[in-house]
Design a protein around this motif. Sequence first.
Motif, PDB file in Angstrom:
ATOM      1  N   ARG A 278      38.740  41.692  33.211  1.00  0.00           N
ATOM      2  CA  ARG A 278      38.957  41.662  31.765  1.00  0.00           C
ATOM      3  C   ARG A 278      40.401  41.953  31.374  1.00  0.00           C
ATOM      4  NH1 ARG A 278      35.268  46.351  30.513  1.00  0.00           N
ATOM      5  NH2 ARG A 278      36.510  46.366  28.626  1.00  0.00           N
TER       6      ARG A 278
ATOM      7  N   GLN B 292      34.499  42.942  35.596  1.00  0.00           N
ATOM      8  CA  GLN B 292      34.710  41.519  35.840  1.00  0.00           C
ATOM      9  C   GLN B 292      34.323  40.700  34.609  1.00  0.00           C
ATOM     10  OE1 GLN B 292      32.268  38.887  36.313  1.00  0.00           O
ATOM     11  NE2 GLN B 292      30.542  40.207  35.785  1.00  0.00           N
ATOM     12  N   LYS B 293      34.833  39.478  34.546  1.00  0.00           N
ATOM     13  CA  LYS B 293      34.549  38.642  33.364  1.00  0.00           C
ATOM     14  C   LYS B 293      34.055  37.243  33.714  1.00  0.00           C
ATOM     15  CE  LYS B 293      39.323  36.922  32.868  1.00  0.00           C
ATOM     16  NZ  LYS B 293      40.495  36.847  31.976  1.00  0.00           N
TER      17      LYS B 293
ATOM     18  N   ILE C 205      29.127  35.965  33.611  1.00  0.00           N
ATOM     19  CA  ILE C 205      28.622  36.427  32.326  1.00  0.00           C
ATOM     20  C   ILE C 205      27.119  36.706  32.400  1.00  0.00           C
ATOM     21  CG2 ILE C 205      28.415  35.873  29.879  1.00  0.00           C
ATOM     22  CD1 ILE C 205      31.280  36.314  30.916  1.00  0.00           C
TER      23      ILE C 205
ATOM     24  N   LYS D 198      26.572  40.190  33.565  1.00  0.00           N
ATOM     25  CA  LYS D 198      26.888  41.162  32.518  1.00  0.00           C
ATOM     26  C   LYS D 198      25.749  41.217  31.504  1.00  0.00           C
ATOM     27  CE  LYS D 198      31.235  41.409  31.079  1.00  0.00           C
ATOM     28  NZ  LYS D 198      31.886  42.527  31.775  1.00  0.00           N
TER      29      LYS D 198
END
Length: 266
Positions: free
Chosen positions: A75, A244-245, A248, A251
Amino acid sequence: CEHCGAKIGTWQTPDGKKVSASRMYNTSKKKHGKALCIDCVNKLKNENEKLKPVNIMIIGKTGVGKSTLINNVFREKLAETGMGEPVTQHLRKISKKGIPINIYDTKGLELKSETQEEITEEIEGKIEELYLSRNEEVYIHVIWYCINAQSKRIEDLEIELMTKFSKKVPVILVLTQCYGKDAKEFKSLLENKNLNVKAIQAVVAEEVENDDDLIIKPNGLIELVDRTYQILPEAVKKSFTNAQKVNIDKKAEDALAWSTAYITGS
């Protein structure tokens, strides 16, 4: 839900129980609506602030794309916006408030042999120092060893380093800029060497144009994140998912599991 947008259906709690969204609404209607949403967001924020940091060491020569990798996996373009704190002459720690991760970044591996030995000793010394502290929050949890696949070359020193480090910390060999026939053949060659690593992951961290003017889209990052997640200690997996990004879905899965447990317990 008219306030938070939750779909009416069946949700699964972390312990495997299936709960209907309508039942969740009824059991928590005293707190539901805007108040519950705000409460849930604030509670999640507090929980995130309590996360223990995951510690990743990223090793590789200057120019292999370590900063590009960091910026595209984590991020807030962490390599650019994070605080870089020198911990040795050739090692710095990158961190940023609100992101539960510390990244140890190396430099100078392409220098003359005397300097390479010095850098190797610094890395080994730092890993040992953190381990001897007996504080699990500062342990190095995984190493990403980066090699530019376009170079189509791995040096004996690099194999030696991966072998050394893997005795104490899990190592993933990351092949940056891995596109094209030659790069894929290079990856196959490395796989046949039976290196002491947990995985060999090819990535293209940013869109790139090859010699034929074709655009190569970013790829391999989700696989790198998933492989890293699998070998991390349980205590820092949530931290890694938070930091982390690229995955998704992971997340969202973690957030849904937490919020479902919180709402049903309200």
